[in-house]
Design a protein around this motif. Structure first.
Motif, mmCIF file in Angstrom:
data_model
loop_
_atom_site.group_PDB
_atom_site.id
_atom_site.type_symbol
_atom_site.label_atom_id
_atom_site.label_comp_id
_atom_site.label_asym_id
_atom_site.label_seq_id
_atom_site.Cartn_x
_atom_site.Cartn_y
_atom_site.Cartn_z
ATOM 1 N N UNK A 1 0.840 -1.208 0.000
ATOM 2 C CA UNK A 1 0.000 0.000 0.000
ATOM 3 C C UNK A 1 0.872 1.254 0.000
ATOM 4 N N UNK A 2 1.925 1.265 0.837
ATOM 5 C CA UNK A 2 2.793 2.435 0.926
ATOM 6 C C UNK A 2 3.560 2.652 -0.367
ATOM 7 N N UNK A 3 3.785 1.573 -1.126
ATOM 8 C CA UNK A 3 4.456 1.706 -2.410
ATOM 9 C C UNK A 3 3.495 2.147 -3.517
ATOM 10 N N UNK A 4 2.199 2.221 -3.208
ATOM 11 C CA UNK A 4 1.214 2.633 -4.200
ATOM 12 C C UNK A 4 0.633 1.491 -5.005
ATOM 13 N N UNK A 5 0.915 0.233 -4.613
ATOM 14 C CA UNK A 5 0.386 -0.931 -5.319
ATOM 15 C C UNK A 5 -0.911 -1.372 -4.625
ATOM 16 N N UNK A 6 -1.992 -0.603 -4.854
ATOM 17 C CA UNK A 6 -3.231 -0.818 -4.102
ATOM 18 C C UNK A 6 -3.910 -2.140 -4.482
ATOM 19 N N UNK B 1 -9.399 -0.374 5.523
ATOM 20 C CA UNK B 1 -8.261 -0.207 4.621
ATOM 21 C C UNK B 1 -8.536 -0.842 3.257
ATOM 22 N N UNK B 2 -9.228 -1.984 3.236
ATOM 23 C CA UNK B 2 -9.615 -2.587 1.947
ATOM 24 C C UNK B 2 -10.490 -1.604 1.173
ATOM 25 N N UNK B 3 -11.441 -0.966 1.879
ATOM 26 C CA UNK B 3 -12.265 0.051 1.232
ATOM 27 C C UNK B 3 -11.424 1.187 0.669
ATOM 28 N N UNK B 4 -10.398 1.629 1.428
ATOM 29 C CA UNK B 4 -9.508 2.691 0.954
ATOM 30 C C UNK B 4 -8.770 2.284 -0.318
ATOM 31 N N UNK B 5 -8.356 1.012 -0.391
ATOM 32 C CA UNK B 5 -7.664 0.515 -1.592
ATOM 33 C C UNK B 5 -8.568 0.653 -2.813
ATOM 34 N N UNK B 6 -9.832 0.211 -2.689
ATOM 35 C CA UNK B 6 -10.762 0.327 -3.813
ATOM 36 C C UNK B 6 -11.043 1.792 -4.138
#
Length: 649
Positions: free
Chosen positions: A135-140, A176-181
Motif C-alpha cells: 500500500x505504501x508503495x502505491x500498489x493498491x 483499509x480494503x475500502x480505501x484501496x478500492x
C-alpha cells in the motif's frame, strides 16, 4: 520466561507517563530505573521494544529505532525458548525499515519472520504487514489480497477477550480494503467494505459495551471515507451527509480531530464543486479562525490539502490575489516535503546485486574508449607541433635559398605524417564504433536466457515447501540473474555516470557480498567474518557492491588455505570506513600505489595460481573517489594485507 514484578512496575509507571504526553520523561525514567538492574533476555527485549516505539512513533528517528530493533533481534536470536519473541522482533524491525523507506529490507524481515512462524503458529500478523508495505508503495490492487487474508487470519486467531485483536484490528483492515478500492476509483467496491466495517463495529460493540467512544470514533473515520466514495459516484447530497456526520463525531475533544480536519477540507471541495460558494467561504473562515497558525493541524499533509482547497475555491470565485497566495504557499510546502523525502524513494522488493565480473568488463570498455580519446588528443598536439616546426623552417628558408630542398623534404614529411594520422583517426573511430556495436549485440543476446533464469527462480521460490537452505540458494540465483539483467540494461545505454544514489545499509551489502563469494572461499577452506552495524549511507548501491566484491575476491585469491578474512565497518564523525583484511602473501613495497593503475604491470598469480587482470583495484578507486571517498591499504609481505575505503555520511 516472564518479566519480574520489579521490571513490570517500572514499565507500568513509564507507560502511564507516556500516555499523559510525557514521552521524553517516560524514556528517561525507564533508562535510569533499569541502569543498575541485571535484566533477563526477555526483560531486555521488552525494554528495547518500548524504546523502539518511542523513537519510531514519537521522535520520528527511524535510524535510532533501527539500531534498537537490531538489538531486540540479537537479544533473543538463537534461543529456542524465546522463538516467539524472536519472531516479534523481526516484525518490529520490518516495521522500522518500512517507515525508513527501505522496502526491500522490510520485505526480507517479514518473509524471514513468516518462514519461522509457520513452524509454530499461523497466528502472526504477517499478511497485513505485507499488505501495508505494498500500500505504501502505491500498489493498491496488489495489497488487497494481503488485507483480506489478514482479516480472516485475525478473526481465526484472535483472543476473544482482547479488544485490540478482536475489535480494533479487524475493523481497521476492512476500512483499509475500502480505501484501496477508493484509490483504484472503484467506489461501489469501496462502499461495500465500508458498510461491512460499520456492521462489524456494531456487532463487536455488543461484546465490548465499555468501548463505545472508540466505536463512535471509528465510525466517524469510516463516514468520512464513505463520503469520498459517494463523491466519486457524483452523489453530492450523500457526500455532504456523511461528511457532516464524520465532522460531528470526530471534532469532539479526545476524538480523531485530524480526521475531522480532513472531512472539513473535503466539504470545502464539495461546496466549491457544487457552486455553494457561501458555505465554502464560511467553512474556510471557520477553519482559519480555529487554526490560524496551522499549529492545530495534525500533519503537513492536512495543511497542504487545506491550502489546495482554498486555492481551488478562490480561483473558482475569481479572487486572483487570494488564489495566488494559497497556491504559492501550497507549492512551497509541497516542494519542502518532496525535498525531505527525496532520499526515501520506493525501491523494488525484488531489486538485487549486479554481476561483478560483467561490471568489470563494462568498466574496461569505458576505460578503453577513454584511452582512445586520449590518443586522439595526443595526435592533435603532434599535428600542432608539426605546424610550429613548419613555421620555423619557413622562417629560416627566407635567410638561405640553399635550404629550399630541405623545406620541400620537410613539407613532404608533414604531408605523409598528416595522412598517417588521418588514417589512425579513421581506424580508432571505426574500432570504437565496432566495440560499442559488439557490446550491444552481446548484451542484447544475453537478455533472453538470463531473463528465463530469473523467471524460473521466481517460480520455484513461490513454493512454500522449500527448505530454508534451498530458499537461500535460489534467492542467490535470482539475485545474480537480476544483476546480469541490470548490467545488460546498462550496457545497452550509451550514457554512463555515477547513477542513482539511495539510502543503503552497509551491513547488508557486506553480508550479501560474503554470501555471493562464499563458494570461492570454501574452495580454499577459508573463513569469512563480517562485523558491522547497520549504517545507512547515501550511495549508488550497485557500484559500492562492485568495490566490495573486487576487494573480497582479491583477499580470497591471495590468501592461502584455512586463512581467515575479516570484514568490518566503523562509523566515524563524518564518514564510514570499511576494511577487508586477509592473511595472505601481502603486497611488495616496490609496487606502492601503482596497484591502483588501470594498465600497470603489477599482476601476480593467486595462491592457487588464479589469474589476475590488474583492473579491479583501478575500477574500485574510480568508484570510491566518484562518491567523494578514499581508498588505501596497509600490507606486510608474507603476513597479510588490509584494504580500506571511506564513504562520506
Amino acid at each position: 520466561m516472564k518479566i519480574s514484578d520489579r521490571i513490570f512496575d517500572i514499565k507500568a509507571k513509564s507507560g502511564m507517563m507516556y500516555k499523559r504526553g510525557q514521552q521524553d520523561s517516560a524514556i528517561r525514567f525507564l533508562d535510569s530505573a533499569i541502569a543498575k538492574i541485571q535484566l533477563t533476555s526477555v526483560e531486555k527485549w521488552s525494554v528495547l521494544n518500548t524504546k523502539t516505539a518511542y523513537f519510531l512513533n514519537f521522535k520520528k528517528r527511524p535510524d535510532s529505532a533501527l539500531k534498537l530493533a537490531d538489538s531486540m533481534v540479537k537479544v533473543v536470536e538463537a534461543k529456542p525458548a524465546l522463538i516467539k519473541h524472536y519472531i516479534s522482533a523481526l516484525l518490529v524491525r520490518g516495521d522500522v525499515l518500512m517507515d525508513f523507506g527501505l522496502y526491500e529490507d522490510a520485505f526480507d524481515a517479514y518473509v524471514r519472520a513468516g518462514k519461522i512462524s509457520n513452524s509454530i503458529s499461523k497466528c502472526y500478523a504477517l499478511s497485513p504487514k505485507l499488505g501495508f508495505l505494498r500500500y505504501k508503495q502505491g500498489f493498491f490492487q496488489e495489497s488487497i489480497p494481503y488485507f483480506k487474508k489478514g482479516f480472516n487470519e485475525t478473526l481465526a486467531c484472535a483472543d476473544t477477550s482482547s479488544f485490540e485483536q478482536s475489535f480494533v484490528s479487524p475493523q481497521g483492515l476492512l476500512n483499509t480494503i475500502g480505501l484501496c478500492f477508493e484509490k483504484l476509483k472503484q467506489p461501489d467496491s469501496a462502499l461495500f467494505y465500508y458498510q461491512k466495517a460499520l456492521h462489524f463495529i456494531d456487532e463487536r460493540s455488543l461484546i465490548f459495551p465499555n468501548r463505545k467512544e472508540f466505536a463512535l470514533m471509528a465510525k466517524g473515520v469510516i463516514y468520512g471515507n464513505m463520503a469520498t466514495a459517494f463523491m466519486q459516484k457524483g452523489q453530492h447530497e450523500q457526500t455532504e451527509k456523511f461528511l457532516l456526520k464524520s465532522i460531528q463525531i470526530n471534532s469532539q475533544k479526545g476524538a480523531e480531530n485530524g480526521d475531522a480536519q480532513t472531512a472539513r477540507i473535503k466539504l470545502i471541495n464539495l461546496y466549491t464543486l457544487s457552486k455553494q460558494y457561501r458555505k465554502a467561504r464560511l467553512l474556510i473562515e471557520e477553519m482559519e479562525d480555529a487554526d490560524s497558525s496551522f499549529k492545530n493541524f495534525t500533519s503537513q499533509e492536512s495543511i497542504m490539502k487545506f491550502l489546495y482547497a482554498k486555492w481551488k475555491f478562490y480561483d473558482t470565485v475569481q479572487d486572483t490575489k487570494m488564489a495566488y497566495i494559497n497556491l504559492e504557499r501550497f507549492h512551497f510546502l509541497k516542494d519542502s516535503t518532496e525535498t525531505a523525502n527525496r532520499s526515501r524513494q520506493n525501491v523494488d522488493v525484488e531489486h538485487g546485486l549486479r554481476d561483478a565480473d560483467r561490471a568489470q568488463m563494462l568498466e574496461l570498455l569505458k576505460k578503453d574508449a577513454q584511452s582512445k580519446q586520449f590518443l586522439i588528443l595526443v595526435a592533435g598536439v603532434v599535428i600542432a607541433l608539426i605546424f610550429v616546426i613548419l613555421f620555423i623552417v619557413l622562417k629560416n628558408l627566407k635567410r638561405s635559398k640553399a635550404n629550399i630542398e630541405n623545406l620541400n623534404a620537410a613539407n613532404n614529411l608533414v604531408q605523409n605524417q598528416y595522412a598517417q594520422l588521418t588514417q589512425v583517426f579513421s581506424v580508432l573511430e571505426k574500432s570504437h564504433v565496432e566495440n560499442a556495436t559488439i557490446m550491444k549485440v552481446v548484451a542484447h543476446d544475453l537478455r533472453g536466457p538470463v531473463s528465463g533464469i530469473v523467471h524460473a527462480a521466481k517460480l520455484i521460490l513461490a513454493d512454500e515447501d522449500l527448505s530454508e537452505n534451498n530458499f537461500r540458494m535460489l534467492q542467490l540465483v535470482k539475485d545474480a540473474g537480476l544483476n546480469a539483467i541490470s548490467l545488460i540494461n546498462e550496457m545497452l545505454n550509451t550514457h554512463h555516470g555515477l547513477g542513482k544514489k539511495e539510502p543503503t545499509d552497509i551491513a547488508r551489502l557486506l553480508n550479501d557480498s560474503m554470501n555471493l563469494l562464499q563458494f570461492k572461499a570454501e574452495a580454499k577452506a577459508q573463513k569469512i567474518s563480517v562485523t558491522a552495524d547497520h549504517i545507512i549511507v547515501l550511495v549508488n548501491k550497485d557500484k559500492i557492491s562492485r568495490v566490495i566484491n573486487n576487494l573480497l575476491t582479491n583477499a580470497i585469491k591471495f590468501s592461502g588455505k584455512n586463512d581467515t578474512i575479516t570484514i568490518a565497518a566503523v562509523q566515524q564523525e563524518q564518514e564510514v570506513v570499511i576494511s577487508i583484511a586477509d592473511q595472505g602473501m601481502g603486497i611488495p613495497a616496490h609496487m606502492g600505489n601503482g596497484i591502483f593503475d588501470m594498465f600497470s604491470d603489477n599482476r601476480r598469480l593467486g595462491t592457487a595460481s588464479e589469474e589476475s587482470f590488474g583492473m579491479g583495484l583501478a575500477i574500485s578507486k574510480e568508484i570510491i573517489e566518484s562518491h567523494g571517498g578514499k581508498i588505501w591499504y596497509t600490507s606486510i609481505e608474507g603476513v597479510g594485507t588490509t584494504f580500506y575505503f571511506s564513504l562520506p555520511l
